[in-house]
Design an enzyme around this catalytic site. Structure first.
Site, PDB file in Angstrom:
ATOM      1  N   GLY A  46       0.830  -1.194   0.000  1.00 21.18           N
ATOM      2  CA  GLY A  46       0.000   0.000   0.000  1.00 21.18           C
ATOM      3  C   GLY A  46       0.866   1.245   0.000  1.00 21.18           C
ATOM      4  O   GLY A  46       2.019   1.213   0.437  1.00 21.18           O
ATOM      5  N   GLN A  51       3.159  10.071   1.236  1.00 16.36           N
ATOM      6  CA  GLN A  51       4.454   9.380   1.311  1.00 16.36           C
ATOM      7  C   GLN A  51       5.358   9.722   0.131  1.00 16.36           C
ATOM      8  O   GLN A  51       6.564   9.521   0.188  1.00 16.36           O
ATOM      9  CB  GLN A  51       4.255   7.857   1.351  1.00 16.36           C
ATOM     10  CG  GLN A  51       3.609   7.364   2.636  1.00 16.36           C
ATOM     11  CD  GLN A  51       3.455   5.856   2.608  1.00 16.36           C
ATOM     12  OE1 GLN A  51       2.516   5.330   2.047  1.00 16.36           O
ATOM     13  NE2 GLN A  51       4.416   5.162   3.202  1.00 16.36           N
ATOM     14  N   LEU A  94       6.561   1.681   4.679  1.00 17.99           N
ATOM     15  CA  LEU A  94       7.679   2.073   3.816  1.00 17.99           C
ATOM     16  C   LEU A  94       8.326   3.375   4.302  1.00 17.99           C
ATOM     17  O   LEU A  94       9.484   3.646   4.017  1.00 17.99           O
ATOM     18  CB  LEU A  94       7.204   2.236   2.369  1.00 17.99           C
ATOM     19  CG  LEU A  94       6.728   0.949   1.680  1.00 17.99           C
ATOM     20  CD1 LEU A  94       6.116   1.273   0.322  1.00 17.99           C
ATOM     21  CD2 LEU A  94       7.859  -0.051   1.530  1.00 17.99           C
ATOM     22  N   HIS A 135      -4.341   1.544   7.487  1.00 20.30           N
ATOM     23  CA  HIS A 135      -2.976   2.094   7.534  1.00 20.30           C
ATOM     24  C   HIS A 135      -2.816   3.239   6.528  1.00 20.30           C
ATOM     25  O   HIS A 135      -2.304   4.308   6.856  1.00 20.30           O
ATOM     26  CB  HIS A 135      -1.977   0.958   7.249  1.00 20.30           C
ATOM     27  CG  HIS A 135      -0.544   1.378   7.225  1.00 20.30           C
ATOM     28  ND1 HIS A 135       0.376   0.925   8.141  1.00 20.30           N
ATOM     29  CD2 HIS A 135       0.132   2.203   6.382  1.00 20.30           C
ATOM     30  CE1 HIS A 135       1.555   1.468   7.864  1.00 20.30           C
ATOM     31  NE2 HIS A 135       1.443   2.242   6.798  1.00 20.30           N
ATOM     32  N   GLU A 136      -3.301   3.006   5.294  1.00 21.61           N
ATOM     33  CA  GLU A 136      -3.137   4.030   4.247  1.00 21.61           C
ATOM     34  C   GLU A 136      -4.030   5.243   4.519  1.00 21.61           C
ATOM     35  O   GLU A 136      -3.621   6.385   4.287  1.00 21.61           O
ATOM     36  CB  GLU A 136      -3.428   3.448   2.862  1.00 21.61           C
ATOM     37  CG  GLU A 136      -2.542   2.267   2.451  1.00 21.61           C
ATOM     38  CD  GLU A 136      -1.060   2.482   2.697  1.00 21.61           C
ATOM     39  OE1 GLU A 136      -0.590   3.630   2.617  1.00 21.61           O
ATOM     40  OE2 GLU A 136      -0.367   1.488   3.007  1.00 21.61           O
ATOM     41  N   HIS A 139      -2.478   7.513   6.906  1.00 19.63           N
ATOM     42  CA  HIS A 139      -1.487   8.413   6.289  1.00 19.63           C
ATOM     43  C   HIS A 139      -2.152   9.711   5.829  1.00 19.63           C
ATOM     44  O   HIS A 139      -1.559  10.785   5.918  1.00 19.63           O
ATOM     45  CB  HIS A 139      -0.829   7.751   5.067  1.00 19.63           C
ATOM     46  CG  HIS A 139       0.356   6.893   5.397  1.00 19.63           C
ATOM     47  ND1 HIS A 139       1.480   7.377   6.034  1.00 19.63           N
ATOM     48  CD2 HIS A 139       0.608   5.581   5.158  1.00 19.63           C
ATOM     49  CE1 HIS A 139       2.362   6.396   6.182  1.00 19.63           C
ATOM     50  NE2 HIS A 139       1.855   5.290   5.660  1.00 19.63           N
TER      51      HIS A 139
HETATM   52 ZN   LIG Z   1       2.718   3.424   5.695  1.00 19.76          ZN
END
Ligand SMILES: [Zn+2]
Length: 171
Positions: A46, A51, A94, A135-136, A139
């Site tokens: 993902g 990011q 990441l 999780h995404e 972000h």
């Molecule tokens: Zn992440």
């Protein structure tokens, strides 16, 4: 398509709330394609636009990491509208290299979003899929998975990261 640089913890955009996408234009479509290539290359399951230094509500998800086209999701303005249950599992990011910690997430989520054509879509995710979606979407709210750890865990992690990522981290 291009592989973009993935920003890591300590970069200010990772703690900012991303803006709603009002218009799906060529630029956004190009960004989505670049994000997919970047996610696959990393490799990751993902990726969220902040990011790669873009403060927009766009995420890509692919549990198959490029193996199965049908599993690829590109979600514009994704929102969790329902969540159920609980699941605890190790998670990484990441943007937080080399760190994996157990994080509690809902077991099942229902997410609404738009696709790249601007059509409304609904995604139901269970287990790993629910975890990646949460999780995404975190972000997009400027949250990293480390924000969901206990204060003790965070303080241990801060010490650990001090050596590798430098000072000034907000954990
Ligand atoms: Zn992440």
């Amino acid at each position: 398509m291009a592989v973009l640089e993935i920003l890591t913890i300590g970069h200010p955009i990772l703690t900012k709330k991303a803006a709603r996408v009002e218009k799906i234009d060529d630029e956004l479509v190009r960004l989505a394609k670049d994000m997919i290539e970047t996610m696959h290359r990393a490799p990751g399951v993902g990726l969220a636009a902040p990011q790669v230094n873009v403060g927009k509500r766009l995420i890509t998800v692919d549990l198959s990491v490029g193996e199965n086209k049908d599993e690829l999701l590109i979600l514009v303005n994704p929102e969790i509208v329902r969540q159920e249950g609980e699941s605890v599992c190790e998670e990484g990011c990441l943007s937080v290299p080399d760190i994996r910690e157990k994080v509690t997430r809902p077991y099942r989520v229902l997410v609404t979003a738009q696709d790249l054509e601007g059509q409304d879509v609904e995604i139901e995710g269970e287990d790993m899929m629910a975890r990646v979606l949460c999780h995404e979407i975190d972000h997009l709210e400027g949250k990293l998975f480390t924000d969901r750890l206990s204060p003790l865990k965070r303080s241990l992690l801060r010490k650990k990261l001090k050596n590798t990522a430098g000072a000034g981290l907000k954990l």
